[in-house]
Design an enzyme around this catalytic site. Structure first.
Site, PDB file in Angstrom:
ATOM      1  NE  ARG A 240      -1.945   1.956   3.406  1.00  0.00           N
ATOM      2  CZ  ARG A 240      -2.285   1.845   4.952  1.00  0.00           C
ATOM      3  NH1 ARG A 240      -3.004   1.138   5.325  1.00  0.00           N
ATOM      4  NH2 ARG A 240      -1.254   2.526   5.665  1.00  0.00           N
ATOM      5  CG  HIS A 244      -7.355   3.154   5.819  1.00  0.00           C
ATOM      6  ND1 HIS A 244      -7.278   2.057   5.318  1.00  0.00           N
ATOM      7  CD2 HIS A 244      -8.638   3.780   6.024  1.00  0.00           C
ATOM      8  CE1 HIS A 244      -8.630   1.731   5.568  1.00  0.00           C
ATOM      9  NE2 HIS A 244      -9.337   2.535   5.730  1.00  0.00           N
ATOM     10  CE1 TYR A 252       0.404   3.012   8.786  1.00  0.00           C
ATOM     11  CE2 TYR A 252      -0.774   5.144   9.605  1.00  0.00           C
ATOM     12  CZ  TYR A 252      -0.586   4.075   8.684  1.00  0.00           C
ATOM     13  OH  TYR A 252      -1.566   4.306   7.722  1.00  0.00           O
TER      14      TYR A 252
HETATM   15  C1  LIG Z   1     -15.918  -5.461   9.985  1.00  0.00           C
HETATM   16  C2  LIG Z   1     -15.071  -4.270   9.879  1.00  0.00           C
HETATM   17  N1  LIG Z   1     -14.147  -3.877  10.915  1.00  0.00           N
HETATM   18  C3  LIG Z   1     -13.528  -2.897  10.829  1.00  0.00           C
HETATM   19  C4  LIG Z   1     -13.847  -1.977   9.650  1.00  0.00           C
HETATM   20  C5  LIG Z   1     -12.994  -0.692   9.646  1.00  0.00           C
HETATM   21  N2  LIG Z   1     -11.900  -0.642   8.574  1.00  0.00           N
HETATM   22  C6  LIG Z   1     -11.911  -0.391   7.357  1.00  0.00           C
HETATM   23  S1  LIG Z   1     -10.725  -0.603   6.207  1.00  0.00           S
HETATM   24  C7  LIG Z   1      -9.836  -1.230   7.667  1.00  0.00           C
HETATM   25  C8  LIG Z   1      -8.479  -1.534   7.376  1.00  0.00           C
HETATM   26  C9  LIG Z   1      -8.446  -2.857   6.466  1.00  0.00           C
HETATM   27  O1  LIG Z   1      -7.262  -3.199   5.953  1.00  0.00           O
HETATM   28  P1  LIG Z   1      -6.909  -4.424   5.119  1.00  0.00           P
HETATM   29  O2  LIG Z   1      -8.140  -5.474   5.133  1.00  0.00           O
HETATM   30  O3  LIG Z   1      -5.446  -4.897   4.958  1.00  0.00           O
HETATM   31  O4  LIG Z   1      -7.262  -3.526   3.381  1.00  0.00           O
HETATM   32  P2  LIG Z   1      -6.523  -2.380   2.941  1.00  0.00           P
HETATM   33  O5  LIG Z   1      -6.996  -1.194   3.568  1.00  0.00           O
HETATM   34  O6  LIG Z   1      -5.002  -2.606   3.480  1.00  0.00           O
HETATM   35  O7  LIG Z   1      -6.648  -2.470   1.466  1.00  0.00           O
HETATM   36  C10 LIG Z   1     -10.441  -1.210   8.779  1.00  0.00           C
HETATM   37  C11 LIG Z   1     -10.132  -1.800  10.168  1.00  0.00           C
HETATM   38  C12 LIG Z   1     -14.745  -2.340   8.748  1.00  0.00           C
HETATM   39  N3  LIG Z   1     -15.014  -1.476   7.705  1.00  0.00           N
HETATM   40  N4  LIG Z   1     -15.372  -3.548   8.779  1.00  0.00           N
END
Ligand SMILES: Cc1ncc(C[n+]2csc(CCOP(=O)(O)OP(=O)(O)O)c2C)c(N)n1
Ligand SMILES: [Mg+2]
Length: 335
Positions: A240, A244, A252
């Protein structure tokens, strides 16, 4: 498996460039305060979205995440729809009622990207099961981040799909981070592909920044699913390159790590490969880049000139009204 021909290889390049250019334009608009809501980039991950979706054919169904812009572009979304949607304009697919990639296109086989991590796996398994019951020959594909693999829905959905041998391909996009949580704090497993063994399905790891390798791996999994071999879990190793979302300065993230991955940019790498292998001349790729830039500029102009929805539109198309014209096929089969 048939090798991709030259036109297809150039099409992969075109989709990856389009993915990047649309996001670059969105960053400019975001900084001008014209994007409503967050902007979730896929910089450095374009090969994963494009290479996997490109392995599907008409009639297949996908459940992408909001970081999978390349997937929806391959499935036929227009940059104009994406831009107007991000800017919440009346001309957008949701008429300005929702933002970013939160819009589906059933006619293109795209389930609306959502934010409930993991939930798409049971949904796509359900679609695959319904398709089998209706004797439809289709494959479903969905994507999940490294963070999303820690949810209960990931486990339940994948276990069910494996037991039922459903035609489902799950692409675990390991980009190193789930918001500020690094991979080592996400799981004690050595890799996400290793998790496939627990479900009794094949797990394959691929260099997610090599679009041809991603495509070949996805194609194998899609063929297996289509031939009754059940689900595959693909782990795409990528990174990435941004926070985010656009608001996150990713303070970080270790600088050296980011720098190392900068040298593995999937788009630059693929462009070099096309030139070095004699498949395309540098000026040919430059012409593709120029044409995409000009087209997307026109779409940005259209979006900027588009009005916001008027207040009297607020309650239209929010709730379903009446009985749908077509009954679900499963109900029909019983009678
Ligand atoms: C069930 C749930 N828990 C928490 C969230 C909040 N949230 C949205 S994206 C994210 C991080 C996701 O990381 P990853 O799965 O590695 O995907 P990336 O963002 O790296 O594409 C979080 C914690 C959510 N949308 N749904
Ligand atoms: Mg992640």
């Amino acid at each position: 498996m048939t090798e991709l021909n030259r036109d297809q290889k150039l099409e992969l390049y075109r989709f990856m460039r389009l993915n990047r250019v649309v996001e670059e334009k969105l960053v400019n608009l975001y900084r001008q305060g014209k994007v409503v809501g967050g902007l979730y980039r896929s910089l450095g991950q374009e090969a994963t979205s494009v290479g996997t979706a490109y392995a599907l054919r008409q009639g297949d169904i996908v459940g992408p995440l909001i970081r999978n812009l390349g997937v929806v572009l391959v499935m036929g979304y227009s940059p104009r729809d994406v831009l107007t949607q991000y800017m919440a304009r009346a001309t957008s697919p949701s008429g300005g009622k929702d933002c970013n990639l939160h819009f589906g296109r059933p006619d293109r086989g795209v389930i609306s990207p959502i934010s409930m991590l993991g939930a798409l796996i049971p949904v796509m398994a359900g679609i695959a099961l319904a398709a089998r019951m209706q004797k439809k020959d289709l494959v479903t594909m969905t994507w999940i981040g490294d963070g999303g693999t820690s949810t209960g829905a990931f486990h339940e959905g994948l276990n069910f799909a494996a037991v039922q041998k459903l035609p489902l391909v799950v692409v675990a996009e390991n980009n190193g981070w789930a918001y500020s949580t690094p991979f080592q704090k996400q799981t004690a497993a050595r890799s996400l592909a290793d998790k496939a063994a627990a479900y009794g399905i094949p797990g394959e790891q691929v260099d997610g920044n090599d679009v041809l390798a991603v495509h070949a791996t996805a194609r194998r999994a899609v063929d297996r699913a289509r031939n009754g071999g059940g689900p595959t879990l693909i782990e795409s190793l990528t990174y990435r390159m941004k926070g985010h979302a656009e608001h996150d300065g990713q303070a970080y993230v270790p600088k050296e790590e980011l720098e190392a991955w900068r040298h593995r940019d999937p788009l630059e790498r693929y462009g070099r490969l096309l030139i070095e292998s004699g498949l395309a001349a540098a000026d040919e790729l430059a012409a593709i880049d120029r044409a995409i830039g000009e087209d997307v500029d026109k779409d940005v102009e259209f979006a900027e000139k588009s009005p916001f929805p008027s207040a009297d539109e607020a309650l239209k198309n929010v709730y379903a009204t009446g009985i749908p014209e077509t009954e679900p096929a499963i109900v029909r089969r019983r009678s």
